[in-house]
Design a protein around this motif. Structure first.
Motif, PDB file in Angstrom:
ATOM      1  N   GLN A   1     103.127 -25.537 148.822  1.00 19.62           N
ATOM      2  CA  GLN A   1     104.270 -26.406 148.571  1.00 19.62           C
ATOM      3  C   GLN A   1     104.809 -26.812 149.934  1.00 19.62           C
ATOM      4  O   GLN A   1     105.030 -25.962 150.794  1.00 19.62           O
ATOM      5  CB  GLN A   1     105.346 -25.670 147.789  1.00 19.62           C
ATOM      6  CG  GLN A   1     104.915 -25.257 146.406  1.00 19.62           C
ATOM      7  CD  GLN A   1     106.012 -24.443 145.742  1.00 19.62           C
ATOM      8  OE1 GLN A   1     107.145 -24.399 146.186  1.00 19.62           O
ATOM      9  NE2 GLN A   1     105.657 -23.791 144.656  1.00 19.62           N
ATOM     10  N   VAL A   2     105.011 -28.103 150.151  1.00 18.51           N
ATOM     11  CA  VAL A   2     105.485 -28.595 151.448  1.00 18.51           C
ATOM     12  C   VAL A   2     106.708 -29.478 151.229  1.00 18.51           C
ATOM     13  O   VAL A   2     106.593 -30.692 151.105  1.00 18.51           O
ATOM     14  CB  VAL A   2     104.383 -29.370 152.211  1.00 18.51           C
ATOM     15  CG1 VAL A   2     104.836 -29.685 153.621  1.00 18.51           C
ATOM     16  CG2 VAL A   2     103.074 -28.589 152.232  1.00 18.51           C
ATOM     17  N   PRO A   3     107.897 -28.864 151.153  1.00  8.94           N
ATOM     18  CA  PRO A   3     109.101 -29.682 151.002  1.00  8.94           C
ATOM     19  C   PRO A   3     109.454 -30.343 152.332  1.00  8.94           C
ATOM     20  O   PRO A   3     109.695 -29.661 153.319  1.00  8.94           O
ATOM     21  CB  PRO A   3     110.176 -28.681 150.584  1.00  8.94           C
ATOM     22  CG  PRO A   3     109.677 -27.358 151.061  1.00  8.94           C
ATOM     23  CD  PRO A   3     108.177 -27.446 151.106  1.00  8.94           C
ATOM     24  N   PRO A   4     109.438 -31.670 152.388  1.00  9.44           N
ATOM     25  CA  PRO A   4     109.758 -32.370 153.630  1.00  9.44           C
ATOM     26  C   PRO A   4     111.259 -32.586 153.783  1.00  9.44           C
ATOM     27  O   PRO A   4     111.949 -32.894 152.825  1.00  9.44           O
ATOM     28  CB  PRO A   4     109.026 -33.704 153.472  1.00  9.44           C
ATOM     29  CG  PRO A   4     108.974 -33.916 151.995  1.00  9.44           C
ATOM     30  CD  PRO A   4     108.933 -32.553 151.350  1.00  9.44           C
ATOM     31  N   LEU A   5     111.768 -32.398 154.989  1.00  5.42           N
ATOM     32  CA  LEU A   5     113.186 -32.614 155.263  1.00  5.42           C
ATOM     33  C   LEU A   5     113.344 -33.460 156.517  1.00  5.42           C
ATOM     34  O   LEU A   5     112.622 -33.271 157.498  1.00  5.42           O
ATOM     35  CB  LEU A   5     113.900 -31.277 155.484  1.00  5.42           C
ATOM     36  CG  LEU A   5     113.957 -30.337 154.287  1.00  5.42           C
ATOM     37  CD1 LEU A   5     114.524 -28.994 154.712  1.00  5.42           C
ATOM     38  CD2 LEU A   5     114.789 -30.935 153.179  1.00  5.42           C
ATOM     39  N   ASP A   6     114.289 -34.380 156.485  1.00  2.00           N
ATOM     40  CA  ASP A   6     114.559 -35.214 157.643  1.00  2.00           C
ATOM     41  C   ASP A   6     116.022 -35.618 157.602  1.00  2.00           C
ATOM     42  O   ASP A   6     116.606 -35.762 156.532  1.00  2.00           O
ATOM     43  CB  ASP A   6     113.671 -36.464 157.631  1.00  2.00           C
ATOM     44  CG  ASP A   6     113.550 -37.074 159.002  1.00  2.00           C
ATOM     45  OD1 ASP A   6     112.451 -37.012 159.574  1.00  2.00           O
ATOM     46  OD2 ASP A   6     114.549 -37.605 159.520  1.00  2.00           O
TER      47      ASP A   6
END
Length: 87
Positions: A71-76
Motif C-alpha cells: 500500500q503506497v499512500p501518497p502525500l503532498d
C-alpha cells in the motif's frame, strides 16, 4: 543506485501540476522503482512524502509482487498535486 535530488518547491497551480505530468518521467521512475524493489521484499505500507502527482507510487505498485501487494499512500503539501493524483 539512482541518486534522488529532491525538488524544494511545491506545485502552486493546476498548470504546474499539468506541466509536470506532461514531462516524460518514465525512465527515471522505472529506475527508482527497480532500485527500491531490489533492496528486498516489499509489503505493508510505504509512505511517499512529497509525492507530487503520484507517478512513483503508481510505478512501485505496478512493479511490486501482487501477493501481498504494498500500500503506497501518497502525500503532498501542494493542493494541485493532490487533486491530480486522484485522476
Amino acid at each position: 543506485m539512482l541518486t534522488r535530488v529532491l525538488e524544494p518547491e511545491v506545485m502552486d497551480s493546476e498548470a504546474e501540476a499539468r506541466d509536470y505530468d506532461s514531462m516524460d518521467h518514465a525512465a527515471v521512475n522505472a529506475r527508482f522503482a527497480a532500485d527500491f524493489l531490489a533492496e528486498g521484499p516489499v509489503h505493508g505500507v510505504i509512505l511517499d512524502l512529497g509525492t507530487g502527482t503520484a507517478q512513483i507510487p503508481v510505478e512501485l505498485c505496478r512493479r511490486a509482487p501482487a501477493d501481498p501487494a504494498p500500500q503506497v499512500p501518497p502525500l503532498d503539501t501542494a493542493p494541485y498535486a493532490e487533486e491530480r493524483k486522484s485522476r
